[in-house]
Design an enzyme around this catalytic site. Structure first.
Site, mmCIF file in Angstrom:
data_model
loop_
_atom_site.group_PDB
_atom_site.id
_atom_site.type_symbol
_atom_site.label_atom_id
_atom_site.label_comp_id
_atom_site.label_asym_id
_atom_site.label_seq_id
_atom_site.Cartn_x
_atom_site.Cartn_y
_atom_site.Cartn_z
ATOM 1 N N GLU A 194 0.845 -1.208 0.000
ATOM 2 C CA GLU A 194 0.000 0.000 0.000
ATOM 3 C C GLU A 194 0.874 1.249 0.000
ATOM 4 O O GLU A 194 0.512 2.275 -0.579
ATOM 5 C CB GLU A 194 -0.924 0.010 1.233
ATOM 6 N N ARG A 250 -10.004 10.758 -4.708
ATOM 7 C CA ARG A 250 -9.708 9.714 -3.714
ATOM 8 C C ARG A 250 -9.730 8.319 -4.341
ATOM 9 O O ARG A 250 -9.087 7.399 -3.843
ATOM 10 C CB ARG A 250 -10.671 9.800 -2.522
ATOM 11 N N HIS A 261 -9.025 -6.907 -5.359
ATOM 12 C CA HIS A 261 -10.237 -7.383 -4.672
ATOM 13 C C HIS A 261 -10.799 -8.629 -5.339
ATOM 14 O O HIS A 261 -11.276 -9.544 -4.677
ATOM 15 C CB HIS A 261 -11.316 -6.286 -4.651
HETATM 16 N N1 GLY Z 1 -7.933 2.822 1.282
HETATM 17 C C1 GLY Z 1 -8.534 3.701 0.357
HETATM 18 C C2 GLY Z 1 -9.119 4.920 0.960
HETATM 19 O O1 GLY Z 1 -8.965 5.160 2.121
HETATM 20 O O2 GLY Z 1 -9.771 5.671 0.290
#
Ligand code: GLY
Length: 377
Positions: A194, A250, A261
């Site tokens: 991540e 975002r 996923h």
């Molecule tokens: N993990 C993606 C977000 O927080 O938008």
């Protein structure tokens, strides 16, 4: 601004959201100083600490001492470790237990643990007495660089992961990199995926830095680790402050997630494939697809896969005990992703390292070919 001048090796940044802005503190020895920092943002002198059976024995005693030292009374609520705690049943028990302790609107909930604890405790904080203050103390790399920042909270249902939840921003995030010392290597690497994602979606310079220093950070070089977590949180904080509710930018944070996923769903959300591992593979697939579509240089896709593989992350789907991967089933799962709009999946693709964008304009045939190739490799 939180005064943590007593703490050495500490970096801090702000997630700017107007009156709801908050500090993200990253460093070594942060848990020992957490009491003062929490007292500075908590409206009352009482809090609930939510942790799990793995993390509580390791870090709750030092957090408790720090809270007591700062004059904060606390009650600890410990849930079983693991994804199964992100359930309606566990949420109900947790809220019942909290209500039995007689909370006030100013009673802060402190999440001490990884993503499961943060998501569960954060959701509880969003609904207890219609919302109480919330503090995140993430103890895994994945939660330090991703889930503790940005206010997404929630639980899983039988229909899928994180389908019920709320946006509830914390008042403070305290990321103590010392807590990563006890993290199994595989979990550390899953969090690193991540972290790399944040570099890949918008900061080529950070990716170059990771190529040179990421392995040292993973091997316990604390200054390198603190810098990596900080840069990663900086990227996420900038995106969230621009688009808190994921109306646009975002969604870039989902780089590698549409494919990831689908792989996780097929693999059954267990030990076969951790979330971060699925994201690492998904990132490679997003770069491969981008290269295939002529959007990004093949050399960039190879460089990304090379780095992920060098640190020890998977770049191709692993063999499944249940039999071969089924590209058609993966395609169907992508079609049911919660990011689907008007029936069309949203993909995060790249024009190169550090240049991600979202699009729904991808021919299904191109994705089918990519999936078939990825699972055949
Ligand atoms: N993990 C993606 C977000 O927080 O938008």
């Amino acid at each position: 601004m939180i005064d943590m001048a007593m703490v050495s090796d500490v970096e801090r940044l702000e997630l700017a959201l107007g009156a709801r802005s908050y500090d993200i503190v990253i460093g070594s020895g942060v848990i020992e100083q957490a009491g003062e920092a929490i007292r500075a943002v908590a409206p009352t002198r009482r809090c609930f600490v939510v942790s799990d059976e793995t993390v509580a024995p390791l870090y709750l005693p030092r957090l408790a001492e720090s809270l007591e030292g700062a004059g904060l009374r606390h009650d600890a609520l410990v849930v079983p470790a693991g994804e199964s705690s992100k359930s309606f049943a566990r949420l109900g028990t947790l809220l019942d237990d909290m209500l039995a302790l007689g909370p006030e609107r100013g009673t802060a909930i402190v999440a001490l643990g990884g993503g499961v604890v943060g998501d569960l405790a954060g959701f509880a904080a969003s609904v207890l007495l219609r919302g109480v203050p919330f503090v995140q103390i993430p103890t895994t790399l994945l939660s330090q660089v991703d889930s503790s920042v940005g206010g997404k909270t929630g639980i899983n249902t039988k229909q899928g992961k994180n389908l019920v939840g709320a946006f509830h921003q914390p008042k403070l995030v305290l990321a103590d990199v010392d807590s990563l010392d006890s993290l199994p290597r595989r979990q550390l690497l899953a969090g690193y995926a991540e972290l790399v994602k944040h570099a890949l979606l918008g900061d080529r310079g950070f990716f170059d830095w990771l190529v040179g220093n990421g392995a040292a950070a993973l091997n316990g070089d604390k200054p390198a680790l603190i810098h990596a977590v900080r840069k990663s949180c900086e990227m996420k904080a900038a995106i969230v402050s621009e688009d808190e509710r994921e109306a646009g930018r975002r969604a870039l944070l989902n780089l590698g997630h549409t494919f990831g996923h689908a792989l996780e769903t097929e693999a059954g959300y267990g030990e076969t494939l951790l979330h971060g591992e699925a994201v690492a593979i998904g990132i490679c697939m997003a770069f491969d697809l981008s290269a295939e579509l002529g959007l990004c240089a093949t050399a960039d896709a190879a460089r990304v896969a090379g780095h992920l593989s060098e640190v020890g992350l998977p770049t191709r789907p692993p063999a499944l005990a249940a039999g071969p991967w089924d590209p058609a089933r993966l395609m169907a799962t992508i079609g049911h992703d919660k990011k689907v709009r008007d029936g069309r999946p949203t993909y995060v693709l790249v024009r190169g390292i550090g240049h991600a964008f979202t699009t729904q304009d991808v021919a299904p045939e191109a994705v089918e070919t990519l999936l078939a190739k990825a699972v055949a490799a």
